[in-house]
Structures are given as C-alpha cells and as structure tokens.
Design an enzyme around this catalytic site. Sequence first.
Site, PDB file in Angstrom:
ATOM      1  N   GLN A 257     -13.224  19.019  17.365  1.00  0.00           N
ATOM      2  CA  GLN A 257     -13.144  17.744  16.652  1.00  0.00           C
ATOM      3  C   GLN A 257     -13.585  17.878  15.200  1.00  0.00           C
ATOM      4  O   GLN A 257     -13.957  16.895  14.554  1.00  0.00           O
ATOM      5  CB  GLN A 257     -13.990  16.682  17.363  1.00  0.00           C
ATOM      6  CG  GLN A 257     -13.408  16.288  18.702  1.00  0.00           C
ATOM      7  CD  GLN A 257     -14.129  15.108  19.285  1.00  0.00           C
ATOM      8  OE1 GLN A 257     -14.103  14.016  18.741  1.00  0.00           O
ATOM      9  NE2 GLN A 257     -14.786  15.320  20.418  1.00  0.00           N
TER      10      GLN A 257
ATOM     11  N   ASP B 159     -26.452  15.636  15.356  1.00  0.00           N
ATOM     12  CA  ASP B 159     -25.235  15.145  15.996  1.00  0.00           C
ATOM     13  C   ASP B 159     -24.040  15.614  15.176  1.00  0.00           C
ATOM     14  O   ASP B 159     -24.152  15.810  13.966  1.00  0.00           O
ATOM     15  CB  ASP B 159     -25.293  13.608  16.050  1.00  0.00           C
ATOM     16  CG  ASP B 159     -24.294  13.044  17.045  1.00  0.00           C
ATOM     17  OD1 ASP B 159     -23.702  13.843  17.803  1.00  0.00           O
ATOM     18  OD2 ASP B 159     -24.120  11.823  17.072  1.00  0.00           O
ATOM     19  N   GLU B 160     -22.901  15.786  15.779  1.00  0.00           N
ATOM     20  CA  GLU B 160     -21.669  16.209  15.089  1.00  0.00           C
ATOM     21  C   GLU B 160     -21.903  17.479  14.266  1.00  0.00           C
ATOM     22  O   GLU B 160     -21.556  17.558  13.090  1.00  0.00           O
ATOM     23  CB  GLU B 160     -21.166  15.088  14.149  1.00  0.00           C
ATOM     24  CG  GLU B 160     -21.027  13.726  14.783  1.00  0.00           C
ATOM     25  CD  GLU B 160     -19.736  13.552  15.574  1.00  0.00           C
ATOM     26  OE1 GLU B 160     -19.066  14.575  15.880  1.00  0.00           O
ATOM     27  OE2 GLU B 160     -19.417  12.393  15.903  1.00  0.00           O
TER      28      GLU B 160
ATOM     29  N   LYS C  15     -21.642  12.603  25.065  1.00  0.00           N
ATOM     30  CA  LYS C  15     -22.577  13.455  24.328  1.00  0.00           C
ATOM     31  C   LYS C  15     -23.734  12.652  23.734  1.00  0.00           C
ATOM     32  O   LYS C  15     -24.869  13.116  23.783  1.00  0.00           O
ATOM     33  CB  LYS C  15     -21.830  14.230  23.251  1.00  0.00           C
ATOM     34  CG  LYS C  15     -21.741  13.513  21.954  1.00  0.00           C
ATOM     35  CD  LYS C  15     -20.975  14.236  20.903  1.00  0.00           C
ATOM     36  CE  LYS C  15     -20.348  13.203  20.030  1.00  0.00           C
ATOM     37  NZ  LYS C  15     -20.707  13.109  18.699  1.00  0.00           N
ATOM     38  N   THR C  16     -23.485  11.458  23.210  1.00  0.00           N
ATOM     39  CA  THR C  16     -24.588  10.699  22.622  1.00  0.00           C
ATOM     40  C   THR C  16     -25.593  10.306  23.702  1.00  0.00           C
ATOM     41  O   THR C  16     -26.800  10.350  23.476  1.00  0.00           O
ATOM     42  CB  THR C  16     -24.061   9.449  21.889  1.00  0.00           C
ATOM     43  OG1 THR C  16     -22.967   9.857  21.076  1.00  0.00           O
ATOM     44  CG2 THR C  16     -25.127   8.856  21.003  1.00  0.00           C
TER      45      THR C  16
ATOM     46  N   ARG D 281      -8.605   9.651  21.953  1.00  0.00           N
ATOM     47  CA  ARG D 281      -9.186   8.308  21.783  1.00  0.00           C
ATOM     48  C   ARG D 281      -8.729   7.363  22.877  1.00  0.00           C
ATOM     49  O   ARG D 281      -9.278   6.279  23.055  1.00  0.00           O
ATOM     50  CB  ARG D 281      -8.785   7.679  20.426  1.00  0.00           C
ATOM     51  CG  ARG D 281      -9.248   8.393  19.170  1.00  0.00           C
ATOM     52  CD  ARG D 281     -10.698   8.710  19.169  1.00  0.00           C
ATOM     53  NE  ARG D 281     -10.911  10.079  19.651  1.00  0.00           N
ATOM     54  CZ  ARG D 281     -12.083  10.580  19.972  1.00  0.00           C
ATOM     55  NH1 ARG D 281     -13.155   9.842  19.885  1.00  0.00           N
ATOM     56  NH2 ARG D 281     -12.200  11.817  20.400  1.00  0.00           N
TER      57      ARG D 281
END
Length: 742
Positions: free
Chosen positions: A258, A227-228, A37-38, A607
């Site tokens: 998340q 973001d987020e 995503k980044t 993770r």
Amino acid sequence: MTAPAAPYLEGLNPEQKICVEAPDGPLLILAGAGTGKTRTLTARIAHLLATGRARGSQILAVTFTNKAAKELRARAENYAGGGGGGGVFLSWAGTFHSMGARILRHHAELVGRRSNFTILDASDQQRLVKDLLKSANIDPARMPPALAHHLIERWKDRALAPDQIPSEEKQAHDGRIIKIYRAYQDQLKNLNAMDFGDLLMECLRLFRDAPEILEQYQNRFSHIFVDEYQDTNVAQYLWLRLLAAREKNLCCVGDDDQSIYGWRGAELGNILRFEKDFPGATIIRLERNYRSTGHILGGASAVISHNGSRLGKTLRAQEGDGDKIRLIRAHDGKDEAQRVCREILTLREKRVSLDEIAILVRSTAQMRSFEEEFLDLALPYRIIGGARFYERAEIRDIIAYLRLIAQPDDDLAFRRIVNVPKRGLGAKSVLCLTQAARDEGASLLDACSLHEDSLKPSGLKSAAIRKLRDFAAMIKRFADHKDALPLETLAEKVMDESGYRRMWAETKTPDAETRLDNLAEMLRACGEFDSLEGYLEHVALVMEIEAEAGGERVSLMTLHAAKGLEFDAVFLPGWEEGLMPHIRALTQDGLRGLEEERRLAHVGMTRARRNLYVGCADMRLIHGFWQDCLPSRFIAEIPQEHVEILPIAQPFGAEPVASAPLFSPSEGGAEEASEEESSLFSVGARAHHKIFGAGTVSRVEGKKVTVRFDDPPSEKTIMAGFLIRLPDGDSQGSSNFVMTGK
DNA sequence: CCAGCTGCCATTTTT
DNA sequence: TGGCAGCTGG
C-alpha cells in the site's frame, strides 16, 4: 495461568494476538488491507500498559496524518477506560511533524531561544522559492518554481542539507538549484521560519549536535510505535532509528503493498529493509482479511502479485466468494459516468446506503464528468480532499492577521494582509517600506512606526506613512488584547475591526456568502483553542477541518485520498492505459512507477467490501483532444474467474461520439457556405472567454474553414485556437481546425 | 485598480 | 477543454 482475558484481547484472531503479545524488541507488523492493523496496534499499546512494561508518557506513537493520530488516541483511551485515570494518556501521539515541532520548541525554550518559529505552509514555500528564482535571475520557463521547490523538498526528505548533496546531484540544472536551496534556507532563517522538512531535519541536527538531548528522549521513550511505516521517508527513518537506538522497542505497522506516496519522498526500501536495519527484528504478517469478499480479494491479490518489490503475503478472505468484480465497458468518459450512475441507482434500490458507495479516480480531472451526471440525476455526492479549508483565501487572510499579531516580525503575513481589505497601500508603498525596513534592519511591521526621516528617503509619501501607522497601530491594539481575550473573541475582533468581514459582506459575487460562512466556521474552530499560539500551530500542521453532516451521499475522491477507507461498493473508473497506470508515472519512473501504480490499483480494489466495479472507456477527451484508449493492463491481470463483464446496451461504435464535425464538410472540394448558414457563427478565443467577434463562414474546405469577421481578432489569436458558438447555445471546440482569412 | 485577456499548463498531496 | 497566474489597458 488462566487469567480472565483482557478487554483489549477480545475478538482478536491468533495472528493478531501474537502481535499484541510479542516480546519487546524491533517488530514489524506486515498488515495487509483490511486485516485490522490499527486495532492490533492499539491492542499492543494497551497490553504494554496493562503488563506494566510502559506508562502512557513513555510511549511515542507516530502517524502520518492528524486524523490517524486522533483515531489512535481515541482507541487507546477507550481500552484504558477502566484503569489509568487522571493522567494524560498517550501524551506523545501525533504526526512526525508535530513531534518534531514539539521537540524543537521545547529545546528552544530550554536554551532561552525564540521558540515561536513560524511553520510555513505549502504556498508560503512556493512563493519564497519563486521570489528567490526571480532575484537569482533564473528564467521561470527553464526552471519552474514548482520544480525547484519539489527538488528541494525531495532533498529534505532524505535529510540532505545543501552541503550534503551528493556531487553528481549538485550538477543538475547547472548547479543552480543547489544555490536556490542555500538561499531558501538562509531566507527561512531570516524569517525565523521552518518548512515541514526542516521540522525533522532540524531535529536530526539537534540530536547530532547535542547528544545529551537525544539521550534524554531515548530514555524517555521506552516504546515507539509507527503507523503506515511504508510511507516513511529517509529523514523519518533516521529520526526513528536515533530515538529507538537505546531501548530498541520499535514497533512498526505497515503494508509494502500500500505504498503509494513514493512521489513525495516515501521510501519503500525502509519497510523492505526493516530486518536489516534493526537486527533481531521480528516480522509478523497479518493476512486474514475481514473486509472484502472472495472474488474481490482474489482479484486484488492477483493484481499485486505482478509486483517484484514486495515482501509478499497472501490475503485470505474470511467471508464467502460474494459477487464477482464487474467490468463496466463504456464508450467515452461521459458514457462511463452514466453507466456508473445507473449502477449506483440500482444499488440504491437494493437498499445500499449512498454513504457506502464510493467512486475512486486516478486524477481529479476525472471527477467532473461524474459531478455533471450526479447533478443531472440529483444524486447527492461529496468530494473528499478537495480545496482544503485552511487553503482558502479568506481563511489564509485571517490566519495572516493572527500570525502577525502573534509574531510581529512575520513579514510574509504582513505582506499578505497589509492591503486586504484595500487600504490604499499598494505594491509601490510596500516596496518602499521594504527598502526602509531593510535599511533599518527592522521587520515590516516595526518599520511602519519608524520616524518619518527614516521612511521618507525610501520614497514613501506622507499619506502612505499615515496609513501604514494606522495599520500598525491596529495590529498593536489586537496584540495587546491577545492574551486577555478568548481566541474566538480576538479573531472576531480582527475580522470586524480590520474591515475584513465587511469587505466580503459588500462583495456581490456569488461566492461571497460561502466565504462569510467559512469565516464563521473558522471562529467556531478558534473556540476549541485556548491560545493563539496553539491555534496557529494547529493550523500550520493540521490543514484540515472536520464536520459536514447532512444526508447520505456518494463519495467521490482520488485513489490516494481513499487509503484507509472502506465502502460496501466501490467504483474504479478510467482503468485505461495512460490514465491507470498513469502515463507520467511510467515515463518518469519506469518500472518503479508502474509498480506504484499497481499498488494504487490494489489499494483501490481492497477498499470494497461487497461490490467492486472497474470501468474502462474506449475513448477519452484529454486536453481537448479525443484519444483512443486501451484497457488497463491491470484489468488483464485480474483472473477471469473473478470477473463478470456487464452487458452493454449498444455495441461500441454504434453512435458517433468523437467530436461531431462542426458542419459536414463535403468530401474533398471546397464549398461555399450558404448565406443563411454562415450568419450563424460567432467566434471566441477560449470556451471560457467572452465571444470576441461574430463573423460569417464563407468557405468550408475539409477541416479548413474560412471566416469573415465583422471585427477581426489578431492573427495570433486565430493561431492559438478558437471556439465557434452556434446560436442555440451549443459550442464546439475547434482547436484542431485551421482557420484562415479575415 | 481591476476586469478581462492571454499564455501556459494539465497525476497523486500530507505535513 | 478548462484552470490559473500574470499582465495590461481602460
């Protein structure tokens, strides 16, 4: 039209490309774990610039941590490498709070008001609330400062000023919290200070009261990126909505699965409601996961599918099935740590780097057993997210000096360091000075220089007045140099001339050396800033320090701290009902709490790249008592085909693990302890306290032990629980034993 | 003034 | 059990 592919498009998959090239307008990129995503976000920014739709200075990019902001800037600059040149690229990339502070300071300067407001950190805030509760005469037992502070923060998260609180909430706790909230805000105003919530709330107020300023920023930012997004609170949402109202080019990236910060105000509803909030919004899903192998992803997806409140997406593995998720069943916490470490040693033999191995726990209390095991095995490890650098006492002390130098009316800073190192200015003197300062309407520092006639009535003695003057003169001397000297030199001067460094140098405790190291580290950090004010701003907002080199280490951290990270091998110990999901989450927030715990489980599982281990113990020592544990429901939610249960060397229950009896009491009846045996015990109130008395055990009756003390402690202490130490150094906790007699 | 004791508490934590 | 803040007695 086959133009050569732009560098930022290289290696992007079709779904990512759609995100990058999507037209202007509200856009939500629902990016699952490990879907890049980044990368996609920065590529879209690069695309905007490349197609000339925006210039760097017109883009507002907001993140939650400074680390994320830094990464975003670095990546974007990397893409811009060829073109651009010269100008500041992405000049508005940072956290919500730093953006808020920037807008507020800029505006304050424009209207000629003091722009140098202090940003209070968490402990300043706590102290303030505590003082207010005290002066309002509220019993701290009935209203703990931490709770009051928490409630105020949650109100601020929702952008609710004291007079905007819904009436039913005002009544909570007899309506006293709201009074504290009011007093707290007044106090902040007096101190010319803001807390983190204020940075956004004041910004909202500014936008509301001065529409022309809002408009100015609306025009300035043609494109906004977040973001987020799943972590935004109501205040942040309102802020974004205002800023994006004109151009409507708001691109948010996030993953509803998340969202793990509900407890600190994050509003999952923000991301779930995106389409409603921003009419005409496009939602694009990124579902190709490049991180984890099939079994891991299958397990994680299955677990999260049990949640109701989600937009829903299906992560697809790009790699093979890989290894199954391994379930480590253990006896107790210690056994679990040993088994986990055994697996880590095996991984190391297979050439997995320790840097690529992480243990993710639900609560920090779980960390200790792992640390002990690491030390035993000489396995190098690092704890991520422990005591923060800027929260350490020595750093905060020097920061307080610097704050006082920059802002002479910072009374909080004054109080912190006026007697550090000891200058013979104790609580009494400060109290008197406070009185005098209040009478004169001066700050504490200014009050030091008042005429004796103004100071004497408060009860200050001449000696104290002299010492206060010396102190004030020293601060003044520093202040005079503040713009002439490089910050690093100034800070060093402060540390030396205040006697602060000497204080630690002369301290003989083992931690003194670490503290001196930290001070040196701080000087280095100062070197990166060219103004005192800039540094203080950084400190208030950043609270983080980089570095830490050295060899390979296993990482140990909480699940929360692990968000955004990835490792080849991940261990998730303590998956038992009550710990994961945590009992508090369930009792406090019911189904909502459970779903957040499940998202936490999902974050933990995703993770891992290649190896995922889930641990579960039969019993655990909690608050000093052994408790039987049930495996977490999340384990049952992982489909069998993805799991391999590791064989266990000994069958469960083969060895006694629960608190071994202090000594074997005979079945039933009382027993006289033999003379020899009874002389072996000494008794203390707490394990970490010195043993306060030795005695002889004269009688053992089941769990009832009678001890004759050589030097009897108080009855109260005996009731509170005690510790019996055996002569070979072993100690046995025994708060569940009853002790009588003297 | 400080070391040592006592009571109280026990999820997660960034800005 | 263990960590911490606040109190107190020497």
